[in-house]
Design a protein around this motif. Structure first.
Motif, PDB file in Angstrom:
ATOM      1  N   GLU A  46      -8.521 -11.440 -10.071  1.00  0.00           N
ATOM      2  CA  GLU A  46      -9.391 -11.503  -8.890  1.00  0.00           C
ATOM      3  C   GLU A  46      -8.851 -10.671  -7.726  1.00  0.00           C
ATOM      4  O   GLU A  46      -9.597 -10.291  -6.838  1.00  0.00           O
ATOM      5  N   THR A  50     -13.340  -6.949  -5.139  1.00  0.00           N
ATOM      6  CA  THR A  50     -13.753  -7.170  -3.753  1.00  0.00           C
ATOM      7  C   THR A  50     -14.271  -8.602  -3.670  1.00  0.00           C
ATOM      8  O   THR A  50     -14.573  -9.224  -4.692  1.00  0.00           O
ATOM      9  N   LEU A  51     -14.385  -9.100  -2.453  1.00  0.00           N
ATOM     10  CA  LEU A  51     -14.759 -10.499  -2.282  1.00  0.00           C
ATOM     11  C   LEU A  51     -16.099 -10.819  -2.949  1.00  0.00           C
ATOM     12  O   LEU A  51     -16.243 -11.823  -3.639  1.00  0.00           O
ATOM     13  N   SER A  52     -17.076  -9.934  -2.743  1.00  0.00           N
ATOM     14  CA  SER A  52     -18.385 -10.226  -3.327  1.00  0.00           C
ATOM     15  C   SER A  52     -18.318 -10.184  -4.851  1.00  0.00           C
ATOM     16  O   SER A  52     -18.973 -10.944  -5.535  1.00  0.00           O
ATOM     17  N   THR A  53     -17.471  -9.291  -5.371  1.00  0.00           N
ATOM     18  CA  THR A  53     -17.303  -9.240  -6.824  1.00  0.00           C
ATOM     19  C   THR A  53     -16.658 -10.528  -7.332  1.00  0.00           C
ATOM     20  O   THR A  53     -16.989 -11.025  -8.400  1.00  0.00           O
ATOM     21  N   ARG A  54     -15.748 -11.074  -6.523  1.00  0.00           N
ATOM     22  CA  ARG A  54     -15.108 -12.327  -6.932  1.00  0.00           C
ATOM     23  C   ARG A  54     -16.131 -13.442  -7.077  1.00  0.00           C
ATOM     24  O   ARG A  54     -16.089 -14.221  -8.012  1.00  0.00           O
ATOM     25  N   ILE A  55     -17.040 -13.521  -6.117  1.00  0.00           N
ATOM     26  CA  ILE A  55     -18.065 -14.574  -6.207  1.00  0.00           C
ATOM     27  C   ILE A  55     -18.944 -14.325  -7.422  1.00  0.00           C
ATOM     28  O   ILE A  55     -19.252 -15.227  -8.188  1.00  0.00           O
ATOM     29  N   PHE A  56     -19.329 -13.084  -7.587  1.00  0.00           N
ATOM     30  CA  PHE A  56     -20.187 -12.738  -8.719  1.00  0.00           C
ATOM     31  C   PHE A  56     -19.471 -13.034 -10.040  1.00  0.00           C
ATOM     32  O   PHE A  56     -20.053 -13.557 -10.982  1.00  0.00           O
ATOM     33  N   PHE A  75     -22.387  -4.255 -13.030  1.00  0.00           N
ATOM     34  CA  PHE A  75     -21.938  -3.470 -11.885  1.00  0.00           C
ATOM     35  C   PHE A  75     -20.986  -4.310 -11.036  1.00  0.00           C
ATOM     36  O   PHE A  75     -21.313  -5.418 -10.634  1.00  0.00           O
ATOM     37  N   LEU A  76     -19.799  -3.772 -10.803  1.00  0.00           N
ATOM     38  CA  LEU A  76     -18.836  -4.480  -9.967  1.00  0.00           C
ATOM     39  C   LEU A  76     -18.152  -3.508  -9.014  1.00  0.00           C
ATOM     40  O   LEU A  76     -18.146  -2.299  -9.259  1.00  0.00           O
ATOM     41  N   HIS A  85     -13.269   0.395  -1.853  1.00  0.00           N
ATOM     42  CA  HIS A  85     -14.134  -0.182  -2.893  1.00  0.00           C
ATOM     43  C   HIS A  85     -14.442   0.870  -3.947  1.00  0.00           C
ATOM     44  O   HIS A  85     -14.866   1.971  -3.621  1.00  0.00           O
ATOM     45  N   LYS A 114     -24.141   5.166  -8.129  1.00  0.00           N
ATOM     46  CA  LYS A 114     -24.332   4.212  -7.039  1.00  0.00           C
ATOM     47  C   LYS A 114     -25.267   4.798  -5.972  1.00  0.00           C
ATOM     48  O   LYS A 114     -26.123   4.102  -5.443  1.00  0.00           O
ATOM     49  N   ASP A 118     -28.660   3.261  -4.965  1.00  0.00           N
ATOM     50  CA  ASP A 118     -28.942   2.848  -3.592  1.00  0.00           C
ATOM     51  C   ASP A 118     -30.376   3.189  -3.232  1.00  0.00           C
ATOM     52  O   ASP A 118     -31.109   2.357  -2.688  1.00  0.00           O
TER      53      ASP A 118
ATOM     54  N   ASP B 139     -19.477 -11.180   4.056  1.00  0.00           N
ATOM     55  CA  ASP B 139     -19.092 -11.296   2.643  1.00  0.00           C
ATOM     56  C   ASP B 139     -20.283 -11.727   1.806  1.00  0.00           C
ATOM     57  O   ASP B 139     -20.493 -11.249   0.693  1.00  0.00           O
ATOM     58  N   LEU B 143     -22.321  -9.936  -1.246  1.00  0.00           N
ATOM     59  CA  LEU B 143     -22.594 -10.561  -2.539  1.00  0.00           C
ATOM     60  C   LEU B 143     -24.051 -10.349  -2.930  1.00  0.00           C
ATOM     61  O   LEU B 143     -24.366  -9.997  -4.065  1.00  0.00           O
ATOM     62  N   ARG B 149     -27.701  -5.119  -7.143  1.00  0.00           N
ATOM     63  CA  ARG B 149     -27.312  -3.994  -7.963  1.00  0.00           C
ATOM     64  C   ARG B 149     -27.289  -4.352  -9.444  1.00  0.00           C
ATOM     65  O   ARG B 149     -27.485  -3.517 -10.301  1.00  0.00           O
ATOM     66  N   ASN B 150     -27.012  -5.592  -9.714  1.00  0.00           N
ATOM     67  CA  ASN B 150     -26.932  -6.005 -11.106  1.00  0.00           C
ATOM     68  C   ASN B 150     -28.292  -6.344 -11.707  1.00  0.00           C
ATOM     69  O   ASN B 150     -28.392  -6.674 -12.862  1.00  0.00           O
ATOM     70  N   ILE B 219     -11.733 -19.240  -4.950  1.00  0.00           N
ATOM     71  CA  ILE B 219     -12.111 -18.555  -3.712  1.00  0.00           C
ATOM     72  C   ILE B 219     -13.443 -19.078  -3.184  1.00  0.00           C
ATOM     73  O   ILE B 219     -13.732 -18.973  -2.002  1.00  0.00           O
ATOM     74  N   ILE B 220     -14.272 -19.615  -4.067  1.00  0.00           N
ATOM     75  CA  ILE B 220     -15.586 -20.077  -3.604  1.00  0.00           C
ATOM     76  C   ILE B 220     -15.449 -21.414  -2.871  1.00  0.00           C
ATOM     77  O   ILE B 220     -16.112 -21.657  -1.873  1.00  0.00           O
TER      78      ILE B 220
END
Lengths: 390, 265
Positions: A46, A50-56, A75-76, A85, A114, A118, B139, B143, B149-150, B219-220
């Motif tokens: 982890e 990136t933080l958002s990737t961690r949540i995902f 996609f990460l 990033h 990307k 976008d 953040d 997300l 994107r996915n 982390i969540i």
């Protein structure tokens, strides 16, 4: 030789155990992230997300790979040593080594893709929004038409009922009250109180007067506009209890309550509601005194109850008024709110709960009852916190 | 009505016990995520699984953006299922955001529930003054972008894909078809309802006893959040798990089962 190919392949490779610890990785991976080989060993995977990737990763990627055994085209964004990033497209697969399961990942960097994406995502969002707005608008228009028609029909019906009610009101207040008054007076003038028939007549007439007064209250609740202010529930409950003590000329009620929240309501009506519920608690008490507890909980409720598929959650107060009385069969928990419905053969007239229900309805609230015989009766009143929005 | 709810929420009922155990999945997945946990309770409880409207194999035509823009809409799903099955004395097990969904449901209708088991709960994900939720607003916005994107990649999530399961035959086709497949618009709204939720003011209203299962290095829902919950939920039991990450019921099912069994006694 093969190892060298693996190390310097034009794609990044890394794998990690279920606890997140990085297992095997190649040179390309290190280079892309700007780390030394040593620095990556035993690190948690982890830390390169990136933080958002961690949540995902926690909410989608890990569950998916764990359950399905693989995932493609994910996609990460990876986090480089310098905090940049790195957008990547990744395939993953579950594998086993020495009895331990791990997730194996290969990725390519996609900085250009990307950029295309976008634009694509932006264009798609615009199109989707337009489409959604358009279809929502059309649907809203059709719904509105339908609602307007239904509303009109209902208004016609309500108007008709209202005028009937007004006539009824007149009958009750004038045409019935006067003859009733006369019967009472004359029956009292007959001195022969020993005559059981006369006594019966007097009692029946008095009972009828109570019913008429109740009916009048019922009509009054319908015809008088509610006057909403910030009310003090504790104060109103005390007042209702005092009123009962005075009327019964006895203290038959122990009222237990904490500090109840303030809400917007019609003080007179709420006091009436509390009066009737407390009065019932006294009527149907099991012990010498009625033990009544009032509690309140704040919660959100959907304000739409008639129109389907509409949701707007607003603040409500749930009042629970519980006694330890004789209770009633819960099979009748709806029946008891109807006008003149009685379950027990007591001096009640089947008006109190009907009036209470009317008060709740006037506040756009709800009232329910629940009970267990010889244990308790609980009246639950749901009232909106605010009335101003209506 | 009753039948509709069971179909709408893809409700599954099994097990040999009488006391219901209602499992609610978190954001991102569906009821399948409980498959490592439920076998341990099948013998003694009546297991109830469901998908929130919009997730898994629920009826997506029942999705209503207004309703599901807040956690109250999801709590209504829980209450609908309880009502349809006439559940009583229910042990509610909620993962992640479902912990708070369960809390809202139990505040509204405590009569359905006997205990709440919260796996990786958080009453508020965004930092606020002294409160540490773990995230800043930006953040969460990032997300949402990652998820957006996915969507392109999510074609895979949606397509039936049986290949590659040869090594794990127990995960049949049914699973592959539905697991984590979510309509992108719905997923994004669920993410917003989840990560922008703030239920700190609702905690004190819970009267039902609860178990907080806090993971290590999550982390969540970081450990500060777990401590906050323990301090603010009366009648709660707190267990810090060895399991790392946010999905102990998948990464460390044995430990998760052990704590739940210990709690239920």
């Amino acid at each position: 030789m093969l190892n060298e190919f693996f190390e310097n392949a034009p794609c990044g490779y890394f794998s990690f155990f279920d606890d997140g610890k990085i297992f095997v990785f190649n040179e390309t991976f290190c280079k892309l992230l700007g780390y030394d080989k040593e620095a990556l060993k035993d690190r948690n995977v982890e830390s390169i997300f990136t933080l958002s990737t961690r949540i995902f990763y926690q909410t989608h990627f890990f569950p998916l790979v764990k359950m399905q055994g693989h995932a493609e085209e994910i996609f990460l964004s990876l986090l480089t040593n310098k905090g940049q990033h790195l957008p990547v497209l990744l395939n993953a697969k579950r594998e086993e080594h020495g009895g331990k399961l791990f997730t194996s990942c290969a990725f390519i960097t996609v900085p250009n893709r990307k950029k295309f994406e976008d634009e694509l995502v932006a264009a798609k969002n615009v199109a989707e929004k337009a489409l959604q707005e358009n279809s929502e608008l059309l649907k809203a228009k059709a719904d509105l038409q339908q609602h307007t028609e239904r509303l009109d029909a209902q208004i016609q019906l309500v108007n008709k009922q209202n005028s009937e009610l007004k006539q009824l009101n007149h009958v009750v207040t004038h045409s019935l009250k006067e003859p009733l008054r006369k019967i009472l007076i004359y029956s009292e003038r007959i001195n022969d109180k020993a005559q059981p028939n006369i006594l019966k007549l007097a009692r029946a007439t008095k009972q009828m007067r109570v019913v008429v007064t109740g009916l009048q209250q019922y009509v009054w609740l319908d015809n008088t506009p509610s006057h909403f202010t910030h009310i003090d529930l504790n104060d109103l409950a005390e007042k209702a209890a005092a009123q009962l003590r005075q009327e019964l000329n006895a203290d038959l009620l122990n009222l237990h309550m904490v500090k109840l929240p303030s809400l917007e309501a019609d003080a007179e009506q709420i006091q009436l509601l509390l009066y009737h519920i407390l009065s019932n608690a006294i009527k149907f008490k099991k012990d010498e005194k009625a033990e009544v507890t009032i509690t309140a909980t704040a919660l959100k409720q959907n304000i739409f109850r008639s129109v389907e598929h509409k949701y707007k959650y607003e603040d409500f107060i749930k009042l629970e008024i519980t006694d330890k009385g004789i209770g009633f069969d819960p099979a009748f928990k709806e029946y008891i709110f109807d006008l003149f419905r009685k379950l027990h053969d007591t001096e009640g007239h089947g008006l109190g709960l009907a009036l209470s229900k009317k008060v709740a309805t006037n506040h756009f609230g709800l009232i329910e009852a629940d009970s267990r015989i010889n244990e308790y009766t609980r009246i639950t009143v749901l009232l909106p916190l605010f009335q101003t929005t209506r | 009505m009753q039948k509709n709810i069971l179909v709408r929420n893809n409700v599954k009922v099994f097990g040999n016990g009488t006391q219901p155990m209602l499992f609610a999945h978190g954001f991102g997945c569906d009821q399948n995520m409980w498959r490592y946990i439920t076998p341990a309770f099948e013998e003694d409880y009546r297991i109830v699984l469901f998908d929130y409207v919009g997730a898994g194999k629920s009826d997506r035509t029942s999705y209503n953006a207004e309703r599901y823009s807040s956690l109250h809409g999801y709590a209504q799903d829980v209450l609908d299922v309880c009502e349809a099955l006439e559940l009583q004395d229910t042990i509610f097990v909620g993962h992640s955001v479902s912990s708070m969904v369960g809390l809202l449901a139990a505040v509204e209708k405590p009569e359905y529930f006997s205990n709440l088991i919260m796996v990786g709960p958080s009453p508020c994900y965004i930092n606020d003054a002294d409160y540490i939720g773990g995230f800043e607003r930006k953040d969460i916005e990032e997300l949402l972008e990652t998820m957006e994107r996915n969507y392109i990649g999510w074609a895979n999530f949606l397509a039936p894909n049986i290949m590659g399961n040869a090594d794990r035959p127990e995960l049949g086709q049914e699973l592959t078809e539905s697991f984590c497949s979510t309509d992108p618009v719905i997923a994004s709204q669920f993410a917003k309802a989840t990560f922008f939720s703030d239920n700190r003011k609702d905690l004190f209203k819970l009267k039902v006893p609860s178990l907080i299962l806090q993971c290590s290095e999550d982390i969540i829902a970081p450990v500060e959040v777990g401590n906050y919950l323990q301090e603010n939920l009366s009648n709660s039991t707190f267990k810090l798990m060895k399991a790392k990450g946010h999905c102990p019921h998948m990464s460390e099912p044995e430990e998760t089962i052990m704590y739940i069994k210990e709690y239920l006694g």
